[in-house]
Design a protein around this motif. Structure first.
Motif, PDB file in Angstrom:
ATOM      1  N   PHE A  98      40.327   7.126 -12.728  1.00  0.00           N
ATOM      2  CA  PHE A  98      40.333   8.260 -13.638  1.00  0.00           C
ATOM      3  C   PHE A  98      40.234   7.794 -15.089  1.00  0.00           C
ATOM      4  O   PHE A  98      39.421   8.307 -15.861  1.00  0.00           O
ATOM      5  CB  PHE A  98      41.607   9.090 -13.420  1.00  0.00           C
ATOM      6  CG  PHE A  98      41.691  10.281 -14.316  1.00  0.00           C
ATOM      7  CD1 PHE A  98      40.935  11.411 -14.057  1.00  0.00           C
ATOM      8  CD2 PHE A  98      42.519  10.273 -15.420  1.00  0.00           C
ATOM      9  CE1 PHE A  98      41.003  12.515 -14.889  1.00  0.00           C
ATOM     10  CE2 PHE A  98      42.592  11.359 -16.261  1.00  0.00           C
ATOM     11  CZ  PHE A  98      41.835  12.493 -15.999  1.00  0.00           C
ATOM     12  N   ILE A  99      41.035   6.809 -15.454  1.00  0.00           N
ATOM     13  CA  ILE A  99      41.017   6.288 -16.829  1.00  0.00           C
ATOM     14  C   ILE A  99      39.655   5.668 -17.151  1.00  0.00           C
ATOM     15  O   ILE A  99      39.097   5.872 -18.234  1.00  0.00           O
ATOM     16  CB  ILE A  99      42.159   5.273 -17.029  1.00  0.00           C
ATOM     17  CG1 ILE A  99      43.499   5.996 -16.987  1.00  0.00           C
ATOM     18  CG2 ILE A  99      41.991   4.512 -18.337  1.00  0.00           C
ATOM     19  CD1 ILE A  99      44.686   5.071 -16.922  1.00  0.00           C
ATOM     20  N   PHE A 100      39.096   4.926 -16.207  1.00  0.00           N
ATOM     21  CA  PHE A 100      37.778   4.320 -16.417  1.00  0.00           C
ATOM     22  C   PHE A 100      36.709   5.394 -16.621  1.00  0.00           C
ATOM     23  O   PHE A 100      35.888   5.301 -17.560  1.00  0.00           O
ATOM     24  CB  PHE A 100      37.418   3.435 -15.220  1.00  0.00           C
ATOM     25  CG  PHE A 100      36.050   2.837 -15.305  1.00  0.00           C
ATOM     26  CD1 PHE A 100      35.795   1.774 -16.145  1.00  0.00           C
ATOM     27  CD2 PHE A 100      35.011   3.348 -14.540  1.00  0.00           C
ATOM     28  CE1 PHE A 100      34.528   1.226 -16.227  1.00  0.00           C
ATOM     29  CE2 PHE A 100      33.744   2.804 -14.616  1.00  0.00           C
ATOM     30  CZ  PHE A 100      33.509   1.735 -15.458  1.00  0.00           C
ATOM     31  N   ASN A 101      36.706   6.422 -15.795  1.00  0.00           N
ATOM     32  CA  ASN A 101      35.702   7.481 -15.913  1.00  0.00           C
ATOM     33  C   ASN A 101      35.844   8.251 -17.219  1.00  0.00           C
ATOM     34  O   ASN A 101      34.842   8.573 -17.868  1.00  0.00           O
ATOM     35  CB  ASN A 101      35.797   8.437 -14.724  1.00  0.00           C
ATOM     36  CG  ASN A 101      35.217   7.842 -13.470  1.00  0.00           C
ATOM     37  OD1 ASN A 101      34.354   6.979 -13.522  1.00  0.00           O
ATOM     38  ND2 ASN A 101      35.705   8.277 -12.320  1.00  0.00           N
TER      39      ASN A 101
ATOM     40  N   LEU B 103      39.308  -1.967 -10.069  1.00  0.00           N
ATOM     41  CA  LEU B 103      39.915  -0.637 -10.103  1.00  0.00           C
ATOM     42  C   LEU B 103      40.340  -0.239  -8.691  1.00  0.00           C
ATOM     43  O   LEU B 103      39.546   0.230  -7.899  1.00  0.00           O
ATOM     44  CB  LEU B 103      38.945   0.388 -10.686  1.00  0.00           C
ATOM     45  CG  LEU B 103      38.459   0.113 -12.097  1.00  0.00           C
ATOM     46  CD1 LEU B 103      37.458   1.162 -12.519  1.00  0.00           C
ATOM     47  CD2 LEU B 103      39.615   0.060 -13.070  1.00  0.00           C
ATOM     48  N   ARG B 104      41.591  -0.422  -8.414  1.00  0.00           N
ATOM     49  CA  ARG B 104      42.102  -0.155  -7.067  1.00  0.00           C
ATOM     50  C   ARG B 104      42.623   1.265  -6.901  1.00  0.00           C
ATOM     51  O   ARG B 104      42.351   1.913  -5.913  1.00  0.00           O
ATOM     52  CB  ARG B 104      43.235  -1.140  -6.751  1.00  0.00           C
ATOM     53  CG  ARG B 104      42.770  -2.560  -6.703  1.00  0.00           C
ATOM     54  CD  ARG B 104      42.456  -2.943  -5.320  1.00  0.00           C
ATOM     55  NE  ARG B 104      42.034  -4.338  -5.286  1.00  0.00           N
ATOM     56  CZ  ARG B 104      41.284  -4.808  -4.343  1.00  0.00           C
ATOM     57  NH1 ARG B 104      40.873  -4.034  -3.387  1.00  0.00           N
ATOM     58  NH2 ARG B 104      40.933  -6.068  -4.346  1.00  0.00           N
ATOM     59  N   GLY B 105      43.398   1.726  -7.878  1.00  0.00           N
ATOM     60  CA  GLY B 105      44.074   3.009  -7.714  1.00  0.00           C
ATOM     61  C   GLY B 105      43.287   4.180  -8.255  1.00  0.00           C
ATOM     62  O   GLY B 105      42.306   4.048  -8.981  1.00  0.00           O
ATOM     63  N   ARG B 106      43.773   5.359  -7.901  1.00  0.00           N
ATOM     64  CA  ARG B 106      43.140   6.599  -8.346  1.00  0.00           C
ATOM     65  C   ARG B 106      43.267   6.762  -9.858  1.00  0.00           C
ATOM     66  O   ARG B 106      42.328   7.204 -10.518  1.00  0.00           O
ATOM     67  CB  ARG B 106      43.781   7.762  -7.614  1.00  0.00           C
ATOM     68  CG  ARG B 106      43.155   9.080  -7.847  1.00  0.00           C
ATOM     69  CD  ARG B 106      43.777  10.115  -6.900  1.00  0.00           C
ATOM     70  NE  ARG B 106      43.322  11.442  -7.175  1.00  0.00           N
ATOM     71  CZ  ARG B 106      42.249  12.006  -6.632  1.00  0.00           C
ATOM     72  NH1 ARG B 106      41.530  11.315  -5.775  1.00  0.00           N
ATOM     73  NH2 ARG B 106      41.893  13.222  -6.924  1.00  0.00           N
TER      74      ARG B 106
END
Length: 94
Positions: A55-58, A48-51
């Motif tokens: 966000f999607i993961f959380n 998970l590199r980007g913001r």
């Protein structure tokens, strides 16, 4: 966790050896679990590199956590003898 393991699995005849065996087993299981946890966290950090990815993961993990609540509630109701949708849940939870 240790108190539950000792009270569930210790043998009264040979209490000291039971405690040592249970402690050693818990040490091994907890070390393996810790390594898996750290490895998963490191892998997620790499993937998970980007913001937006974070966000999607959380949000996804939050939805999965919230999805567990009805099942915990059903298990509690079945244990208390309040059968709301308790279709033989005892077989799966005990």
């Amino acid at each position: 966790m240790g108190l539950g393991a000792v009270s569930s699995y210790s043998v009264a005849d040979n209490y000291a050896n039971s405690i040592l065996i249970i402690s050693f087993a818990m040490l091994i299981v907890n070390l393996i679990g810790g390594f898996v946890w750290v490895g998963f966290g490191s892998l997620i950090g790499i993937l998970l590199r980007g913001r937006n990815a974070w966000f999607i993961f959380n949000i996804t993990m939050s939805i999965f956590t919230l999805a567990c609540i009805p099942f915990i509630w059903l298990q509690w109701r079945c244990k208390k003898g309040m059968p709301l949708f308790c279709i033989n849940l005892n077989r799966h939870f005990y």
